[in-house]
Design a protein around this motif. Structure first.
Motif, PDB file in Angstrom:
ATOM      1  N   LEU A 140      12.810   1.917  -6.721  1.00 51.39           N
ATOM      2  CA  LEU A 140      13.979   1.068  -6.507  1.00 51.39           C
ATOM      3  C   LEU A 140      15.171   1.862  -5.988  1.00 51.39           C
ATOM      4  CD1 LEU A 140      13.798  -1.401  -9.526  1.00 51.39           C
ATOM      5  CD2 LEU A 140      13.011  -1.715  -7.176  1.00 51.39           C
ATOM      6  N   SER A 141      15.159   3.158  -6.239  1.00 51.30           N
ATOM      7  CA  SER A 141      16.219   3.985  -5.666  1.00 51.30           C
ATOM      8  C   SER A 141      16.140   3.981  -4.148  1.00 51.30           C
ATOM      9  CB  SER A 141      16.106   5.422  -6.191  1.00 51.30           C
ATOM     10  OG  SER A 141      16.356   5.470  -7.571  1.00 51.30           O
ATOM     11  N   VAL A 142      14.922   3.883  -3.627  1.00 49.93           N
ATOM     12  CA  VAL A 142      14.729   3.840  -2.177  1.00 49.93           C
ATOM     13  C   VAL A 142      15.411   2.605  -1.595  1.00 49.93           C
ATOM     14  CG1 VAL A 142      13.018   3.539  -0.343  1.00 49.93           C
ATOM     15  CG2 VAL A 142      12.596   5.152  -2.190  1.00 49.93           C
ATOM     16  N   ALA A 144       7.979  -0.431  -3.195  1.00 51.43           N
ATOM     17  CA  ALA A 144       9.398  -0.585  -3.533  1.00 51.43           C
ATOM     18  C   ALA A 144       9.849  -2.014  -3.251  1.00 51.43           C
ATOM     19  CB  ALA A 144      10.237   0.405  -2.730  1.00 51.43           C
ATOM     20  N   GLN A 145       9.434  -2.570  -2.127  1.00 49.69           N
ATOM     21  CA  GLN A 145       9.774  -3.949  -1.787  1.00 49.69           C
ATOM     22  C   GLN A 145       9.082  -4.945  -2.709  1.00 49.69           C
ATOM     23  OE1 GLN A 145       9.730  -4.520   2.760  1.00 49.69           O
ATOM     24  NE2 GLN A 145       8.943  -2.437   2.485  1.00 49.69           N
ATOM     25  N   PHE A 146       7.853  -4.630  -3.131  1.00 50.75           N
ATOM     26  CA  PHE A 146       7.120  -5.509  -4.033  1.00 50.75           C
ATOM     27  C   PHE A 146       7.922  -5.752  -5.311  1.00 50.75           C
ATOM     28  CE2 PHE A 146       4.386  -6.027  -7.730  1.00 50.75           C
ATOM     29  CZ  PHE A 146       3.572  -7.091  -7.362  1.00 50.75           C
ATOM     30  N   LYS A 178       0.825  -1.205   0.000  1.00 50.07           N
ATOM     31  CA  LYS A 178       0.000   0.000   0.000  1.00 50.07           C
ATOM     32  C   LYS A 178       0.861   1.257   0.000  1.00 50.07           C
ATOM     33  CE  LYS A 178      -3.856  -2.255   2.421  1.00 50.07           C
ATOM     34  NZ  LYS A 178      -4.699  -2.274   3.646  1.00 50.07           N
ATOM     35  N   LYS A 179       1.802   1.319   0.937  1.00 46.98           N
ATOM     36  CA  LYS A 179       2.648   2.502   1.046  1.00 46.98           C
ATOM     37  C   LYS A 179       3.726   2.510  -0.035  1.00 46.98           C
ATOM     38  CE  LYS A 179       2.335   2.926   6.120  1.00 46.98           C
ATOM     39  NZ  LYS A 179       3.156   2.969   7.354  1.00 46.98           N
ATOM     40  N   PHE A 180       4.336   3.670  -0.203  1.00 47.87           N
ATOM     41  CA  PHE A 180       5.430   3.845  -1.162  1.00 47.87           C
ATOM     42  C   PHE A 180       6.549   2.828  -0.901  1.00 47.87           C
ATOM     43  CE2 PHE A 180       9.431   5.709  -2.507  1.00 47.87           C
ATOM     44  CZ  PHE A 180       9.143   6.185  -3.775  1.00 47.87           C
ATOM     45  N   LEU A 181       6.957   2.725   0.364  1.00 48.68           N
ATOM     46  CA  LEU A 181       8.040   1.823   0.724  1.00 48.68           C
ATOM     47  C   LEU A 181       7.668   0.364   0.466  1.00 48.68           C
ATOM     48  CD1 LEU A 181      10.874   1.594   1.996  1.00 48.68           C
ATOM     49  CD2 LEU A 181       9.781   1.408   4.230  1.00 48.68           C
TER      50      LEU A 181
END
Length: 412
Positions: A376-378, A179-181, A173-176
């Motif tokens: 992915l930069s995160v 990124a993991q998805f 759901k969240k941005f982070l």
């Protein structure tokens, strides 16, 4: 500006070549898996119905363990046992397991004093497991309805002694979390590409499965290591070699795991991963450039050294962050378009062979390409920070010949 574009061009070229190689070899893996499935369907009488022992180590997992157990108990494959080892939980895990035991009488619940995940796994392995295959499942993970059947199908190859599964992030759901998805998606795809060349060396995370006799022969899990899965993988390859035995991957055996919700917790998680990887690579460094004939050439002279060299690659990860931000701030549309096309290309071929994702969902995910460079930069920046922190810990671990092994919990 010219120098930046040149560096970006080199980076993109290397990335594209890497993607092409991953796509090529993962396609080979997918074709082999499909061929094995057809072979199993046409020769049902020859299919071995392995007994699968599902081992779930748990420490303070009261909020999620019920869902995990239900996903296994409702699986389409029926020849299995479930063992939950409660490692001295201080929350309501023990009570929840007592209630689950009433619902599922065949469920095996083991309570032990808090000793760590590796000890919990070994307790189950040597005292309770009676299956042919041992499947390790995190207490916050969910098995797809046919996950066990897919594992059994993959283990029809008698040369496979261990395999990793296709792990996906559950309900991002969240941005982070998104990124993991995508990070997990690319990671699973990469593992699939290594199997045809028998170069995989990390059988880890939720859904890692092993042939029980082989697992017992190496003495189970090491207890003084920060990442028990990476250490076990290299331990088994070191013991058996990988020339005659296969460390595989099952793309169709899908397990879902919960994402990390906060940046600090993600850094802590990745610190453990990188710390454990470095520790294991140092411990089994003798397998690199090894001429004994026990290991395949590509594994010993390419894959393991590349893993060590890849740590340097993590240090360059923030470069992508810089170029993405620079492109946005300077409104350099061509630079941003180039980055977007790179990720669109990567995502397109990554999703091509991913099972149980509809075409419409794949198209929706590809629409993430403009934001993927930022997403992915995160994670690349998180990996960078985690690697720097791990360098501070590894010196002491190597000096004393052991590393700390603790539960790594995240917020639910």
């Amino acid at each position: 500006m010219t120098a930046l574009l040149f560096c970006l061009a080199i980076y993109c070229l290397i990335s594209i070549i890497s993607v092409l190689l991953n796509v090529f070899f993962s396609n080979i893996q997918a074709i082999k898996a499909y061929s094995n499935e057809l072979n199993g369907l046409s020769q049902k009488e020859k299919t071995v119905i392995n007994r699968i022992s599902v081992v779930i180590p748990a420490y303070n997992e009261s909020k999620v363990v019920d869902r995990t157990v239900n996903s296994i108990m409702n699986n389409s494959y029926k020849n299995f046992q479930v063992i939950i080892v409660n490692d001295g939980s201080t929350d309501n895990t023990a009570f929840d397991l007592y209630e689950l035991k009433k619902r599922y009488p065949k469920l095996i619940v083991v309570n032990q004093k808090n000793s760590g995940k590796s000890v919990a796994l070994n307790n189950a392995l040597f005292n309770y497991v009676n299956g042919d295959i041992m499947l390790v499942l995190d207490a916050d993970s969910i098995a797809s309805s046919d996950a066990l059947a897919q594992l059994n199908l993959t283990f029809q190859n008698k040369k496979i002694i261990a395999l990793s599964s296709n792990v996906r992030i559950l309900h991002p759901k969240k941005f982070l979390e998104w990124a993991q998805f995508f990070e997990y998606l690319f990671s699973s795809h990469s593992r699939g590409s290594q199997v045809p060349l028998n170069m995989q060396y990390i059988i880890g995370g939720a859904g890692s499965a092993f042939r029980v006799p082989f697992l017992k022969m190496v003495g189970g899990y090491d207890i003084n290591t920060p990442t028990e899965d990476i250490a076990l993988s290299l331990k088994m390859i070191n013991y058996f070699g990988n020339k005659d035995w296969v460390f595989g991957y099952s793309a169709n055996a899908i397990f879902y795991t919960m994402p990390v919700h906060y940046y600090q917790e993600l850094i802590t998680q990745r610190l453990r991963w990188r710390y454990g990887q470095i520790y294991a690579l140092i411990k089994y460094k003798a397998m690199m450039f090894n001429h004994s004939g026990k290991y395949t050439f590509l594994f010993s002279f390419f894959r393991l050294p590349l893993s060590a060299f890849g740590l340097i690659g993590i240090l360059t990860g923030p470069f992508l962050t810089f170029t993405s931000v620079f492109a946005l701030l300077s409104l350099d549309y061509y630079l941003f378009l180039g980055i977007t096309l790179l990720f669109a290309f990567t995502l397109l071929f990554t999703l091509a062979n991913e099972p149980k994702i509809s075409i419409s969902d794949k198209l929706k995910l590809i629409c993430f390409s403009p934001a993927l460079c930022v997403l992915l930069s995160v994670t690349s920046f998180v990996e960078f920070v985690a690697l720097i922190l791990s360098f501070k810990k590894i010196k002491q671990a190597v000096k004393y010949g052991k590393a700390d092994s603790v539960w790594n919990h995240v917020s639910r």
